[in-house]
Design a protein around this motif. Sequence first.
Motif, short mmCIF file in Angstrom:
data_model
loop_
_atom_site.label_atom_id
_atom_site.label_comp_id
_atom_site.label_asym_id
_atom_site.label_seq_id
_atom_site.Cartn_x
_atom_site.Cartn_y
_atom_site.Cartn_z
N THR A 221 0.85 -1.19 0.00
CA THR A 221 0.00 0.00 0.00
C THR A 221 0.88 1.24 0.00
O THR A 221 2.08 1.18 0.28
CB THR A 221 -0.89 0.04 1.25
OG1 THR A 221 -0.05 0.14 2.41
CG2 THR A 221 -1.73 -1.23 1.36
N ASP B 21 -2.27 -0.49 -7.84
CA ASP B 21 -2.80 0.64 -8.61
C ASP B 21 -1.74 1.20 -9.55
O ASP B 21 -2.03 1.53 -10.71
CB ASP B 21 -3.28 1.75 -7.67
CG ASP B 21 -4.64 1.45 -7.05
OD1 ASP B 21 -5.40 0.65 -7.64
OD2 ASP B 21 -4.94 2.02 -5.99
N SER C 119 -1.63 1.23 -13.77
CA SER C 119 -1.95 2.62 -14.10
C SER C 119 -2.08 2.86 -15.60
O SER C 119 -2.73 3.83 -16.02
CB SER C 119 -0.89 3.56 -13.53
OG SER C 119 0.39 3.27 -14.08
N GLU D 12 -7.14 -1.21 -4.72
CA GLU D 12 -8.59 -1.06 -4.63
C GLU D 12 -9.14 -0.04 -5.63
O GLU D 12 -10.22 -0.25 -6.20
CB GLU D 12 -8.99 -0.67 -3.20
CG GLU D 12 -10.49 -0.68 -2.97
CD GLU D 12 -10.87 -0.57 -1.50
OE1 GLU D 12 -11.80 0.19 -1.21
OE2 GLU D 12 -10.23 -1.25 -0.66
N THR D 13 -8.40 1.02 -5.88
CA THR D 13 -8.88 2.02 -6.84
C THR D 13 -9.04 1.40 -8.22
O THR D 13 -10.07 1.57 -8.89
CB THR D 13 -7.91 3.22 -6.91
OG1 THR D 13 -7.85 3.84 -5.63
CG2 THR D 13 -8.38 4.23 -7.95
N THR E 270 -11.91 -1.45 -8.31
CA THR E 270 -13.30 -0.99 -8.22
C THR E 270 -13.70 -0.11 -9.41
O THR E 270 -14.88 0.23 -9.55
CB THR E 270 -13.53 -0.21 -6.92
OG1 THR E 270 -12.58 0.85 -6.82
CG2 THR E 270 -13.40 -1.13 -5.71
N SER E 271 -12.74 0.24 -10.25
CA SER E 271 -13.07 1.09 -11.40
C SER E 271 -12.99 0.35 -12.73
O SER E 271 -13.58 0.79 -13.72
CB SER E 271 -12.12 2.30 -11.45
OG SER E 271 -10.78 1.88 -11.59
#
Length: 553
Positions: A374, A412, A416, A442-443, A446-447
């Motif tokens: 993270t 993430d 990217s 998570e970004t 979830t997208s």
Amino acid sequence: MLQIWNHHKCATGFMTRTLNTIAEKNGLQFWMDDRGDADVSAARKQADILHIKNAHSGMLSDPDAGGIHIIRNPFSVVVSAYFSHLRTHAIALKTGTWVKLAQQRERTSVLNKRDGLSATIDFLLDQEFFPATPGPLHALSNWPYEDQRFFPLLMEEFVKAPVTNLLSAMAQSGNDTLPYRVLPDDSDLTFKKMSNGRSVGQTDETSHYRSGDPNDWKLHLEPEHRAAIRKACRPVFERFYPDLAEESKSYVQGSAIEQETLPDPKAEMASVKIGDITLAYRANDGGGKHYLSRGHSEEYLSRFYPTLRDALAPEFCIDVGANYGFTGLLMRRAFPDAHLTLVEPIPWLKNYITYNFATNRTTFDVLHSAIVSTNAAGTTSSFGVNERSSQDSRVIAQSNWTVVETPVVTLDQLASNVGADQSVYIKIDTQGWEERVFAGGETFLTSNSRWFIKTEFAPMWLESQGTDPQTLLRYLLDRYSVHESVARVRWNATCLDDLLGPPLVAGCEKDFVAYVRNLALQDKGWVDLYVLPLPAQRNYATGNRRLPSETSS
């Protein structure tokens, strides 16, 4: 007046940034040109710093010519040119379209790497590879090295400390009259800065600054390539790279990879053949010996990959915990056109991964020697290396393990460059660090609606890394569709539903964790989980089973 005489693929971009930074900090005029017929004489009347990017002997009749001459190992020139001409080098230039490069890219794009490298050698020897400009191998091989007006500076030395080494060359050459007052720091002009954070040797096949490793050529050039380059550039080798002037006679089991390119020269190496994949590993590494077991042959033959290909057609693959590169090789074999990113924090495994891809004559796109975590973990982290069994190394080291410092990336960040509608397959095997891997992704998860994850779930290992297994499972069930992976995929599986089975449901966490613990003695049981977007968010089909006669291999 400072004059830099350079050649294509000899750090022209690196040098341009260095010289332009010096000029801007000191209010000096900087001039550069990449044409072989550039009017250098006129430029001297208006500029303080000159960068002739495609120098050649035909330009040297000018009595005021002189300065610092940049030279690079011709082996590296060829390999750098092959990859950049294939993918990253601009064809549309300020001076117009580079037609010959467009033709070269079209030609090499349909060749295998061996033939593509041979075509690159020919291209770099062309007397007109750019308008009014010979190729860099032609220019290097025909340069009058006895001309005392030019001081040679090896690119390999220059890039280690650009400003320091440039000033040293200026002083030694007598070309030290430049009126500078402020100089940039060497730390601002590094490969890491130029490549958006990668260390030397961390390869990104999609970047113009691909590797930065001066020995990268050893992984790509065959004896026939080296012989052709030596023949063309013998004066360069004999004067500046004498240790490379003659061919090494020592090879690995008859292959074209020289002994000095072994991934770990001080350790005994062994290898295993799994289908058409040859995997090298440390002979005393229990993690390497594990590839001798039946499970890896089953994975090679598994219907998992063709089934995933038919359902999702991954455009990106991310292997978190790449070890010796076996899963990455399977990904490349199943999804040959996908962008392949590998992540492995054990420092010496990076060399094995590169070696294994080279010996299997294939490539990855990006290799990070890092952990995935993270943002809260910071930019670096300690990591525990289990020297007895590399596959059981962990972020939080266990007793008597070697501890190293390694960069940190997030999922993430790794994803990217994935578009909203592009498909991704991710494998996660981090020996208990999975909670942080998912949190750091998570970004993206979830997208994006077109991803599929296979992740290890091992309660005892999770607890060793500070994660409660039930809490992690509950976190996943709250956000995604989670399925237990069976150990072996049926031979006639044709759709993802044949692999997945029913999803796990909220409330099963305690019983499922107890079940997994009991799959091995001493609570050491583990399973793999398949994690997908929830059905309502998922933008690909898992059903549509076909008849066995319709399956693809």
